[in-house]
Design an enzyme around this catalytic site. Structure first.
Site, PDB file in Angstrom:
ATOM      1  N   CYS A 174      43.687  28.108 -16.649  1.00 61.54           N
ATOM      2  CA  CYS A 174      42.561  28.996 -16.944  1.00 61.54           C
ATOM      3  C   CYS A 174      42.618  30.236 -16.044  1.00 61.54           C
ATOM      4  O   CYS A 174      43.495  31.070 -16.215  1.00 61.54           O
ATOM      5  CB  CYS A 174      41.232  28.248 -16.840  1.00 61.54           C
ATOM      6  SG  CYS A 174      39.855  29.140 -17.619  1.00 61.54           S
ATOM      7  N   HIS A 215      41.665  23.704 -19.481  1.00 56.08           N
ATOM      8  CA  HIS A 215      41.462  22.868 -18.301  1.00 56.08           C
ATOM      9  C   HIS A 215      42.062  21.485 -18.546  1.00 56.08           C
ATOM     10  O   HIS A 215      41.368  20.541 -18.911  1.00 56.08           O
ATOM     11  CB  HIS A 215      39.968  22.760 -17.982  1.00 56.08           C
ATOM     12  CG  HIS A 215      39.383  24.013 -17.434  1.00 56.08           C
ATOM     13  ND1 HIS A 215      39.347  24.293 -16.083  1.00 56.08           N
ATOM     14  CD2 HIS A 215      38.833  25.092 -18.059  1.00 56.08           C
ATOM     15  CE1 HIS A 215      38.786  25.482 -15.888  1.00 56.08           C
ATOM     16  NE2 HIS A 215      38.470  25.984 -17.074  1.00 56.08           N
ATOM     17  N   GLU A 241      42.982  19.421 -16.428  1.00 55.40           N
ATOM     18  CA  GLU A 241      42.522  18.460 -15.421  1.00 55.40           C
ATOM     19  C   GLU A 241      41.243  17.741 -15.822  1.00 55.40           C
ATOM     20  O   GLU A 241      40.858  16.755 -15.189  1.00 55.40           O
ATOM     21  CB  GLU A 241      42.329  19.169 -14.075  1.00 55.40           C
ATOM     22  CG  GLU A 241      41.081  20.026 -13.955  1.00 55.40           C
ATOM     23  CD  GLU A 241      41.189  21.413 -14.594  1.00 55.40           C
ATOM     24  OE1 GLU A 241      40.265  22.223 -14.390  1.00 55.40           O
ATOM     25  OE2 GLU A 241      42.187  21.670 -15.298  1.00 55.40           O
ATOM     26  N   ILE A 280      37.174  26.860 -21.479  1.00 58.67           N
ATOM     27  CA  ILE A 280      35.906  27.302 -20.913  1.00 58.67           C
ATOM     28  C   ILE A 280      36.068  28.735 -20.424  1.00 58.67           C
ATOM     29  O   ILE A 280      36.785  28.993 -19.461  1.00 58.67           O
ATOM     30  CB  ILE A 280      35.468  26.395 -19.737  1.00 58.67           C
ATOM     31  CG1 ILE A 280      35.379  24.922 -20.181  1.00 58.67           C
ATOM     32  CG2 ILE A 280      34.129  26.870 -19.165  1.00 58.67           C
ATOM     33  CD1 ILE A 280      35.151  23.950 -19.040  1.00 58.67           C
ATOM     34  N   ARG A 281      35.433  29.678 -21.104  1.00 62.55           N
ATOM     35  CA  ARG A 281      35.602  31.113 -20.776  1.00 62.55           C
ATOM     36  C   ARG A 281      37.091  31.440 -20.607  1.00 62.55           C
ATOM     37  O   ARG A 281      37.503  32.097 -19.659  1.00 62.55           O
ATOM     38  CB  ARG A 281      34.816  31.487 -19.517  1.00 62.55           C
ATOM     39  CG  ARG A 281      33.310  31.452 -19.712  1.00 62.55           C
ATOM     40  CD  ARG A 281      32.587  31.841 -18.435  1.00 62.55           C
ATOM     41  NE  ARG A 281      32.844  30.863 -17.381  1.00 62.55           N
ATOM     42  CZ  ARG A 281      32.921  31.153 -16.099  1.00 62.55           C
ATOM     43  NH1 ARG A 281      32.805  32.394 -15.682  1.00 62.55           N
ATOM     44  NH2 ARG A 281      33.133  30.198 -15.218  1.00 62.55           N
ATOM     45  N   ARG A 297      41.207  38.305 -20.049  1.00 56.48           N
ATOM     46  CA  ARG A 297      40.173  37.430 -19.509  1.00 56.48           C
ATOM     47  C   ARG A 297      39.061  37.195 -20.530  1.00 56.48           C
ATOM     48  O   ARG A 297      38.734  38.059 -21.317  1.00 56.48           O
ATOM     49  CB  ARG A 297      39.575  38.030 -18.234  1.00 56.48           C
ATOM     50  CG  ARG A 297      40.562  38.196 -17.101  1.00 56.48           C
ATOM     51  CD  ARG A 297      39.962  38.950 -15.918  1.00 56.48           C
ATOM     52  NE  ARG A 297      38.920  38.181 -15.254  1.00 56.48           N
ATOM     53  CZ  ARG A 297      37.671  38.586 -15.100  1.00 56.48           C
ATOM     54  NH1 ARG A 297      37.280  39.763 -15.597  1.00 56.48           N
ATOM     55  NH2 ARG A 297      36.786  37.833 -14.478  1.00 56.48           N
ATOM     56  N   GLY A 343      38.521  28.752 -12.292  1.00 59.92           N
ATOM     57  CA  GLY A 343      37.446  29.281 -11.452  1.00 59.92           C
ATOM     58  C   GLY A 343      37.137  30.690 -11.916  1.00 59.92           C
ATOM     59  O   GLY A 343      37.029  30.945 -13.115  1.00 59.92           O
ATOM     60  N   GLU A 344      37.031  31.608 -10.989  1.00 60.34           N
ATOM     61  CA  GLU A 344      36.789  33.013 -11.309  1.00 60.34           C
ATOM     62  C   GLU A 344      37.969  33.807 -10.771  1.00 60.34           C
ATOM     63  O   GLU A 344      38.189  33.865  -9.561  1.00 60.34           O
ATOM     64  CB  GLU A 344      35.477  33.465 -10.671  1.00 60.34           C
ATOM     65  CG  GLU A 344      34.751  34.555 -11.448  1.00 60.34           C
ATOM     66  CD  GLU A 344      35.527  35.864 -11.464  1.00 60.34           C
ATOM     67  OE1 GLU A 344      35.749  36.422 -12.559  1.00 60.34           O
ATOM     68  OE2 GLU A 344      35.916  36.315 -10.377  1.00 60.34           O
ATOM     69  N   SER A 345      38.742  34.394 -11.678  1.00 61.54           N
ATOM     70  CA  SER A 345      40.026  34.979 -11.285  1.00 61.54           C
ATOM     71  C   SER A 345      39.872  36.106 -10.270  1.00 61.54           C
ATOM     72  O   SER A 345      40.692  36.241  -9.352  1.00 61.54           O
ATOM     73  CB  SER A 345      40.783  35.483 -12.517  1.00 61.54           C
ATOM     74  OG  SER A 345      40.031  36.446 -13.231  1.00 61.54           O
TER      75      SER A 345
END
Length: 203
Positions: A86, A171, A173, A135-136, A106, A54-56
């Protein structure tokens, strides 16, 4: 690990932000009893916890807002198996929860346009390389002596283990390959078995 071996394992998935439902599906398919974690009371009785991507920064702010940061930190340091993927890797590092002796960088591989997939050999996972989706993604810029780096990309750590804490920059998952989750559930099973033996030994 066959589903029968995980059927009684209570595993929480942090559900404040990010791709938590994909982790829930993998864990449920492997037979774990999955619980979404949003408030401290949701932690009761858990034998493992997943911190998803997600967004840390958003996840970290949510942990503080909901009063989860302190309890999670204590549980992780006390031996509860925790798996971060991630953004979850970032949340576990020294500068956030401090649950692992790592420093994450990051967006280390670039922004969304730089997302990529590769075949990755992961320590502790048998039967050949797995497909890793970045992903990022962060990477591990520093780590302490108790941290085992399980995989690297271009010389940068992208998976690590410290005791029962596991962190990956990709990721797992999303790939359809559940071997990373099985590795995590192995630790959950060991933890649950140890707790059961300890309880049985009490007078």
């Amino acid at each position: 690990m066959p589903p029968a071996a995980t059927a009684k394992l209570a595993v929480g998935v942090l559900a404040l932000q990010g791709g938590f439902q994909a982790h829930e599906r993998v864990l449920a398919r492997l037979g774990a009893q999955v619980r979404e974690v949003r408030v401290p009371g949701d932690l009761a009785g858990l034998q493992g916890l997943v911190i998803p991507g997600g967004e840390s920064t958003t996840i970290s702010l949510g942990l503080e807002r909901e009063g989860l940061a302190g309890p999670l930190r204590e549980l992780a340091r006390g031996g509860l198996p925790v798996f971060g993927s991630c953004a979850g890797l970032v949340v576990l590092d020294r500068e956030h929860l401090g649950a692992m002796d790592i420093v994450a960088q990051r967006n280390a591989f670039g922004r969304q346009i730089s997302s990529f997939e590769c075949d990755l050999e992961l320590g502790g996972v048998a039967d050949g390389p797995l497909r890793a989706i970045f992903i990022r993604a962060p990477w591990i810029a520093e780590h302490g002596p108790e941290v085992e780096i399980l995989a690297e990309v271009d010389g940068h750590g992208v998976a690590a283990r410290q005791g029962r804490r596991l962190a990956v920059a990709f990721h797992s998952e999303l790939s359809g390959d559940d071997r990373v989750h099985r590795l995590f559930l192995d630790a959950v099973g060991d933890y649950a078995g140890g707790a059961a033996r300890s309880s049985a030994s009490q007078p």
